[in-house]
Design a protein around this motif. Structure first.
Motif, PDB file in Angstrom:
ATOM      1  N   VAL A 461       0.785  -1.214   0.027  1.00 56.39           N
ATOM      2  CA  VAL A 461      -0.152   0.185  -0.118  1.00 56.39           C
ATOM      3  C   VAL A 461       0.794   1.351  -0.078  1.00 56.39           C
ATOM      4  N   GLU A 464       2.111   1.936  -3.538  1.00 57.67           N
ATOM      5  CA  GLU A 464       1.078   2.446  -4.497  1.00 57.67           C
ATOM      6  C   GLU A 464       0.951   4.046  -4.017  1.00 57.67           C
ATOM      7  N   LEU A 465       0.630   4.215  -2.617  1.00 66.04           N
ATOM      8  CA  LEU A 465       0.538   5.539  -2.268  1.00 66.04           C
ATOM      9  C   LEU A 465       1.721   6.770  -2.852  1.00 66.04           C
ATOM     10  N   GLN A 530      -8.130   0.429  -9.285  1.00 59.95           N
ATOM     11  CA  GLN A 530      -8.521   1.905  -8.860  1.00 59.95           C
ATOM     12  C   GLN A 530      -9.306   1.744  -7.636  1.00 59.95           C
ATOM     13  N   ARG A 533      -7.160   1.179  -4.876  1.00 55.10           N
ATOM     14  CA  ARG A 533      -6.289   2.183  -4.607  1.00 55.10           C
ATOM     15  C   ARG A 533      -7.005   3.405  -3.812  1.00 55.10           C
ATOM     16  N   ASP A 534      -8.255   3.547  -4.326  1.00 51.10           N
ATOM     17  CA  ASP A 534      -9.280   4.579  -3.920  1.00 51.10           C
ATOM     18  C   ASP A 534      -9.535   4.419  -1.910  1.00 51.10           C
ATOM     19  N   TYR A 536      -7.545   2.233  -0.028  1.00 50.12           N
ATOM     20  CA  TYR A 536      -6.523   2.449   0.772  1.00 50.12           C
ATOM     21  C   TYR A 536      -5.893   4.006   1.049  1.00 50.12           C
ATOM     22  N   ARG A 537      -6.458   4.780  -0.109  1.00 49.55           N
ATOM     23  CA  ARG A 537      -5.991   6.187  -0.027  1.00 49.55           C
ATOM     24  C   ARG A 537      -6.977   6.739   1.036  1.00 49.55           C
TER      25      ARG A 537
END
Length: 777
Positions: A461, A464-465, A530, A533-534, A536-537
């Protein structure tokens, strides 16, 4: 003479004919993990050379621009330098073997390895030891004394009768080029990259990339968002990005297929967002000119597809699909769960709504098409009932009946049944031994494997961030994912309270040490990169906010995070705000009010919510976090009438989708966006202030949809042109001049001239003086 020519001809074609037969184990389509060590063989010599006695060398001719692979003297292809899947995942290398007529083409697929490359975490960074010493830590021990004896000289290094001592560890760091606990491992970082003292991860200098920072970034690159050409369709927002590296830029431009050009001076990145049409198909060329006049260019080809519910070569045929079902350009309707191409519901025995096609499942089944049996340990309607089966018994997902495993019996499989041939002691002794072994194994697995898996997930994570938001990744303290993880068995799902294209929100109960509490559980419904990703963001932002020093969740105006679930299903557990979102509250006040009229007392009451949102923006600004979608629909109202800023990117179409312009994986809040965000695709705290001004406009109009003149739903170029001309949202009827002046201050073209969150709060805390705000500006 003829015989000599015939022999010469046969000798010439023999190598070619013999080369057609390759070893059975040969393959020129190979895969290599990205963490393969240098020296790993990719293709052996016998595969590349069909001439067993050939002494001519093998030569790479093309396909390996970064020198990742090497040909040995024996004509074997091996890994030469560290690979990086994120930089390049495919190589097609052409190799000339022997004479120039024999060329082999090797296709290499680099596979992604979870947890690799290691993440460079500046939070855990150690200093660099300029000496050659390999000592990682320096131990500082207080002087310890003992009784002095006349018959023995005192030795200051000898410890006498020590019960306890405080030892101070002073990190000294590793020498340059070394890492590890004992500083005994060699760094691979190149080109001035910093090597992490713990795991050897490289922090690249500007212009370099790759695991070892030995791959130069291209001088100029052209990319498109979405990167999947199948997801680019008519009326969807598309971003074309031009970016340069390692050069001093004079001008950067983007040339469209129709020969029009957009040019910027002195910038290294140019983002153009527009609504795609079929005539937009074709090449887009990025061109950069440096200070010395050198011209660099890169081209990308755009392929626009039909919009939703349209098909055919010219997108002029309508798909006959119910309830907005997805439509493929060539095959027609793409039916969701519960539907078939004949418009009939298939709910696996459950009932189907004739209006929207949603399935109402029978007991023991769940899911959009009612084909998923209740998860283990649950049964009944909506899988809400908990099984009472014990001792590893199987629970039926419909009625909860238990199927016992010998020697257990009874309704709940909690009765031990002994046969005449075996005594109770004969059963319990081996059974207790088995249970003890199982407990030991589970404890070991939990202490090692489980925590290691969670650490690997956290590292992935972070990686990716770091690719998209460096500041956010650096703000996370190690172990954040494990600290906030909750168990799925502690969550009891309830009713669905929000549903969007990418995620759902359900009301649920969470079991805690203090008892059960009601939560709002947000989950990913569409399984793609995607969406995760959103997810975990949003989780990372809320963790950073809640782990801030002196953070008080009871006074904070950011929605409270209660936990994260990542095992199997993914949930964000948030506080449940009973009064709903601010937009819904504004609409309730509009009922009974005369159109266009806002009572002063009501306005003062509603501006309290704006004060709360300004405080939330202040919290985010101090942590260098950008929300990107400040709007009334994303502000929740608690039972105590406190406004809390929510929705940091997971399911921002849950509350309404009408206010967003859809892309393949994103929803763009166009009418809340600032001009610089539309032009460049970048968001800042100042762009959040612009959106806050639109939120004030929503409050003043009791939740009306923002409208610029006669453009109710402008596209990206139209809105960009409107804002560039200085046109802003009109003053709402009955809105005080001072309040509208504050909105206009938030909408200033220059971001540096917009008021900050603290100034916004200061101006709004005195509602009776709101008329005088304009003079303060």
């Amino acid at each position: 003479m003829a015989s000599i020519l015939l022999v010469t001809l046969l000798l010439g074609i023999y190598p070619v004919l013999s080369g057609a037969s390759l070893p059975e184990s040969c393959s020129f389509n190979v895969s290599v993990p990205e963490n393969a060590a240098p020296g790993t063989e990719v293709v052996d010599a016998s595969c590349l050379s069909s001439l067993q006695k050939a002494k001519l060398p093998c030569v790479k001719t093309e396909g390996d621009p970064y020198g990742r692979f090497l040909l040995t003297k024996e004509c074997a292809l091996v890994v030469a330098n560290p690979l990086d899947w994120s930089v390049r995942s495919e190589y097609t290398i052409k190799i000339r073997v022997g004479d120039r007529r024999e060329v082999r083409s090797v296709s290499i697929q680099v596979t992604d390895v979870p947890g690799y490359p290691p993440v460079y975490n500046e939070t855990c960074e150690t200093p660099i030891n300029p000496t050659e010493s390999n000592i990682r830590y320096k131990c500082k021990v207080p002087k310890l004394g003992g009784p002095v004896r006349a018959d023995r000289p005192q030795n200051p290094t000898q410890l006498v009768h020590v019960q306890s001592a405080d030892v101070e560890l002073i990190p000294q760091g590793c020498p340059v080029g070394k890492y590890g606990f004992l500083c005994d491992q060699d760094c691979i970082c190149k080109n001035g990259a910093r090597c992490h003292g713990f795991n050897g991860a490289c922090k690249c200098q500007h212009g370099w990339q790759g695991v070892a920072c030995d791959i130069p970034k291209p001088d100029i690159a052209a990319t498109t968002t979405s990167s999947d050409s199948r997801a680019i369709y008519i009326s969807a927002n598309v971003t074309i990005q031009c970016r340069v590296y390692n050069i001093d830029v004079d001008t950067l431009s983007l040339r469209f297929p129709n020969a029009s050009v957009i040019t910027r001076e002195g910038v290294k990145r140019l983002d153009i967002v527009f609504n795609a049409e079929l005539h937009d198909n074709g090449p887009y060329t990025c061109q950069a000119i440096d200070k010395e006049g050198k011209v660099l260019s890169a081209t990308i080809v755009l392929n626009v597809n039909c919009p939703p519910n349209r098909k055919g070569k010219l997108c002029d045929e309508a798909c006959d699909c119910v309830q907005g079902t997805g439509c493929d350009r060539w095959t027609g309707c793409v039916c969701p769960p519960g539907f078939s191409a004949r418009k009939t519901c298939d709910c696996n025995g459950g009932s189907c709504s004739h209006t929207d096609g949603k399935c109402a499942c029978t007991a023991g089944w769940y899911g959009s098409d009612c084909r998923g049996p209740c998860p283990k340990g649950r049964y009944g309607w909506r899988c809400r009932r908990v099984c009472s089966c014990k001792n590893n018994a199987t629970c039926h997902h419909v009625d909860g009946n238990c199927t016992c495993a010998p020697p257990w019996g009874g309704r709940d499989c909690d009765e031990l049944r002994v046969t005449q041939a075996a005594s109770l002691l004969e059963i319990l002794v081996p059974l207790s031994s088995i249970i003890l072994v199982v407990i030991v194994v589970l404890v070991v697995l939990y202490k090692t494997g489980c925590s290691g898996k969670k650490d690997d997930q956290e590292a992935e994570v972070l990686r990716e961030l770091r690719r998209v938001e460096e500041d956010l990744a650096q703000s996370l303290q190690p172990g954040w994912l494990r600290r906030w993880e909750k168990k799925i068995r502690h969550l009891t799902p309830g009713d669905l309270i929000g549903q969007g294209k990418f995620g759902d929100v359900i009301q649920a109960q969470l079991r805690t040490p203090k008892g059960k509490i009601v939560v709002a559980a947000k989950t990913v419904r569409q399984e793609d990169a995607q969406s995760y990703r959103d997810f975990y963001r949003e989780a990372a932002i809320l963790v950073v906010v809640h782990e801030e020093k002196n953070h008080d969740v009871h006074k904070s105006n950011i929605v409270q995070l209660l936990g994260i679930i990542t095992a199997n299903e993914k949930y964000l557990l948030l506080e449940y705000c009973q009064k709903g979102d601010l937009l819904w509250v504004l609409h309730q006040f509009r009922c009974g009010e005369e159109d266009g009229q806002t009572a002063p007392d009501l306005l003062r009451r509603l501006l309290r919510y704006a004060v709360h949102v300004a405080r939330a923006l202040g919290e985010l600004e101090r942590l260098r976090i950008v929300h990107r979608d400040v709007a009334a629909r994303n502000v929740l109202i608690t039972v105590d009438d406190m406004a809390k800023l929510a929705d940091f990117g997971l399911a921002r179409d849950v509350y309404t989708a009408d206010n967003y312009v859809s892309t393949s994986h994103k929803l763009l809040p166009l009418k809340w966006m600032t001009l610089e965000s539309i032009e460049t695709g970048e968001y800042t705290c100042q762009s959040d202030v612009w959106s806050f001004g639109v939120l004030l406009w929503e409050i003043a109009t009791l939740g009306k949809d923002p409208c610029y003149g006669d453009k109710i739903h402008p596209n990206v170029p139209e809105l960009a042109a409107i804002l560039a001309q200085g046109i802003r949202l009109p003053r709402p009827p009955g809105c005080p001049e001072g309040l509208y002046g504050l909105m206009r201050a938030c909408w200033r073209r220059n971001p540096a001239e917009r008021p900050g969150p603290d100034a916004l709060e200061k101006w709004l805390v005195a509602p009776y003086e709101i008329v005088e705000i304009e003079t303060a500006l």
